[in-house]
Design an enzyme around this catalytic site. Structure first.
Site, short mmCIF file in Angstrom:
data_model
loop_
_atom_site.label_atom_id
_atom_site.label_comp_id
_atom_site.label_asym_id
_atom_site.label_seq_id
_atom_site.Cartn_x
_atom_site.Cartn_y
_atom_site.Cartn_z
CD GLU A 230 35.06 41.49 39.51
OE1 GLU A 230 35.84 42.40 39.89
OE2 GLU A 230 33.83 41.58 39.58
CE LYS B 216 45.32 42.67 43.38
NZ LYS B 216 45.98 43.92 43.07
CD GLU C 149 43.54 48.94 39.85
OE1 GLU C 149 42.66 49.18 40.73
OE2 GLU C 149 44.75 48.83 40.12
NE ARG D 162 44.59 45.10 53.80
CZ ARG D 162 44.98 45.41 52.56
NH1 ARG D 162 44.75 44.57 51.57
NH2 ARG D 162 45.57 46.54 52.31
#
Ligand code: ATP
Length: 595
Positions: free
Chosen positions: A250, A252, A303, A421
């Site tokens: 994807e 960023k 985002e 993470r």
């Protein structure tokens, strides 16, 4: 619980900086507690009244607290101010002054419940006359307080409590106090916290229903989920290898991560990466989301990126960071710099949690539930199975204004891992192609006075990375370049609330700045390379005994990471990984830089 007992425990906690000792002291403190005192003590110990995401603030400035101390002790305010100049801490001054006050022995001792209630009343006092109300409540509390209680009350309202208990230590203590303390149990407690972001809620469930009760904690609209995070790899080849050949790539987008909570009825709420509510900052998103999301109640992530009003192209992130501050500025900037939300994940659909489904399924749900609008769009994605396609997609992403790609695992186990993470998401950025070090998010732990053109401002800052194992901040560079005049002027204001007299217990460095700072503000920096350093203790001993890691020629990128708290800064582990991949690129054998 008596507030005096809590204050005594704080004295003990303050005296230690070792995580294990702190954990033991915390276990001892919380083991006898039951809800609701338990949650109160957990919040208070972090300097909070409610879970952090609720954003409850006491709104007590130094001057108000000084007035309350003066009123409670019968000492003129000017004298209080003078004494604070000497002690550097209104809490200690309050304690000294309270020593001299004769209290009635028959006074009712303060309780945690009582103090918590009064502090809540201070936070809730709003509007005209609220300042007086706040001073009044605080001074009444201080009249009843012993010197030690007074010290902690004052520090609490000013946000300068030095007890310094962080979430991870509290999770350790919960596992020790109310469960078997085993690693697996600790992980289950943390998982419940990652989903709910509320330590009080987790602790209460644990005490009332045992570890099994934690399963009942799930996600809901209005309560932010701690974000899943990405690992990095130095090349697209390594990314594909890690993903075993196939991945969803994807764009960023370089902006602000937003978790959007869309209820069936009522206002949409937006949370930042560090779970702060930012709804007011992006009214165009809160207005468009209900129309764009077909299956509310829903929680989505995306985002938020500034876009060009005329062309719809992505603009540099810096444009959106200007959108803070006063209301009328906001209105103007909203017009000038509209934002767009590129959604990339979904955690709740029609009230049903979907975060544990594999990523490809979540993406399908997201695509189905969204009717894209001008401001709410779907992240551009392509599933790739070979390096040429991955490279092509990466180049298209960069050409479109993205900072690189995020590769996402397509595997069965690719659930959304709140607060973790891992290699289920891997980022690969444009800088890596040029062999540059990735940007590093460093915590300011000190500042140096400026000279010449910078006289009156700070000239440089001491930055640290976060050692999440030891819960400490280890310095890795001193940065002075990259700041424009406005930023130079703004920094002292931003840092004022973190200033402290001496090196904070949690900070490790061999440099002595002119002004020490409690870890709080996070700055993004770039540099030429990471080298071994005898001065900076970051990741010391990991490559060579006695040597830590330092960033050469550090430069501020212009981006203050307001969306990150100090413990979300780059970790020593990540720094080490960056160093290793840089060495691998340079030469497979030799570590770079002076010993
Ligand atoms: P960085 O500073 O490199 O953005 P970070 O520490 O903020 O990193 P990481 O987990 O390392 O966060 O990188 C993932 C971040 O990239 C996400 O938090 C999100 O803000 C952003 N992002 C942009 N586009 C996407 C996307 N399509 N999928 C996931 N995250 C994305």
């Amino acid at each position: 619980m008596r507030f005096g007992d809590l204050s005594a425990a704080y004295e003990r906690l303050e005296a230690t900086s070792k995580r294990l000792e702190m954990r033991a002291a915390l276990v001892e403190l919380i083991r006898p507690l039951r809800p609701p005192d338990l949650s109160r003590v957990l919040y208070l110990s972090q300097g909070l009244l409610r879970p952090e995401y609720e954003g409850v603030e006491l709104g007590v400035a130094d001057s108000l607290a000084r007035r309350a101390v003066a009123m409670a002790t019968g000492v003129p305010e000017s004298t209080v101010a003078q004494r604070v100049k000497r002690s550097g801490d209104l809490g200690s001054t309050a304690a000294e002054l309270l020593e001299g006050v004769r209290r009635l022995d028959s006074r009712e001792p303060l309780t945690v419940a009582g103090v918590y209630g009064e502090l809540t009343a201070i936070a809730e006092a709003k509007g005209p006359g609220s300042q007086e109300t706040k001073v009044d409540i605080l001074s009444r509390l201080l009249v009843k307080a012993t010197p030690v209680e007074g010290k902690f009350l004052v520090r609490f309202v000013l946000g300068t409590l030095r007890v310094g208990v962080r979430e991870m230590t509290i999770l350790d203590a919960l596992a020790g106090a109310f469960a078997d303390g085993a690693k697996e149990t600790r992980a289950r407690i943390e998982a419940a916290f990652n989903l709910s972001s509320d330590l009080g809620l987790v602790a209460s469930a644990l005490v009332d229903q045992g570890v099994a009760g934690l399963e009942g904690i799930t996600i809901e609209v209005g309560r932010p989920v701690r974000p899943m995070l990405a690992e990095r790899e130095p090349s697209l080849e390594a990314v594909l290898e890690r993903m075993e050949g196939s991945a969803a790539l994807e764009y960023k987008y370089d902006g602000l991560r937003i978790q959007a909570h869309v209820p069936k009825h009522g206002p949409v709420r937006l949370f930042s990466r560090r779970l702060e509510e930012v709804s007011a900052q992006f009214p165009e998103l809160t207005a468009e989301l209900p129309g764009a999301v077909r299956s509310a109640p829903a929680i989505l992530e995306g985002e938020c990126v500034p876009i060009d009003r005329d062309t719809g192209e992505i603009l540099p992130f810096q444009e959106v960071s200007r959108r803070r501050g006063r209301k009328h500025d906001l209105d103007r900037l909203r017009e000038e710099v509209p934002v767009c939300l590129f959604t990339f994940d979904v955690l709740l659909e029609e009230g049903r949690p979907v975060y544990s489904r594999p990523f490809p399924e979540r993406r399908e749900i997201l695509a189905r539930m969204l009717s894209p609008s001008e401001r709410i769009r779907l992240a551009t994605q392509e599933v790739v199975h070979d390096l040429p396609s991955a490279t092509r997609f990466f180049e298209t992403a960069v050409a479109a204004g993205a900072e690189g790609v995020v590769a996402k695992s397509l595997k069965e186990g690719s659930a959304y891992r709140a607060g973790a993470r891992g290699y289920w998401w891997i980022k690969y950025k444009r800088e890596y192609t040029a062999g540059l070090v990735d940007s590093i998010d460093g915590v300011v732990v000190g500042a140096f006075h400026g000279r010449g053109r910078r006289a009156g401002h700070y000239g440089a800052y001491l930055l640290a990375v976060y050692n999440d194992r030891a819960d400490r901040f280890e310095s890795f560079c001193k940065v002075g370049t990259g700041f424009d005049d406005a930023q130079l002027a703004e920094m002292p204001k931003r840092l004022a609330r973190f200033e402290t007299e001496s090196r904070p217990e949690s900070v490790e460095t061999e440099l002595t700045p002119d002004v020490w700072m409690r870890p709080g503000l996070v700055l993004e920096v770039r540099g030429a390379e990471l080298t071994l350093s005898p001065i900076h203790p970051a990741a010391r001993g990991s490559i060579r005994p006695e040597a830590g890691l330092a960033l050469r020629f550090p430069r501020f990128t212009g981006r203050v990471r307001d969306d990150k708290g100090p413990t979300e800064a780059t970790t020593t582990g990540e720094l080490l990984e960056m160093y290793r991949s840089q060495v691998r690129r340079a030469s497979p054998e030799e570590p770079s830089g002076p010993a």
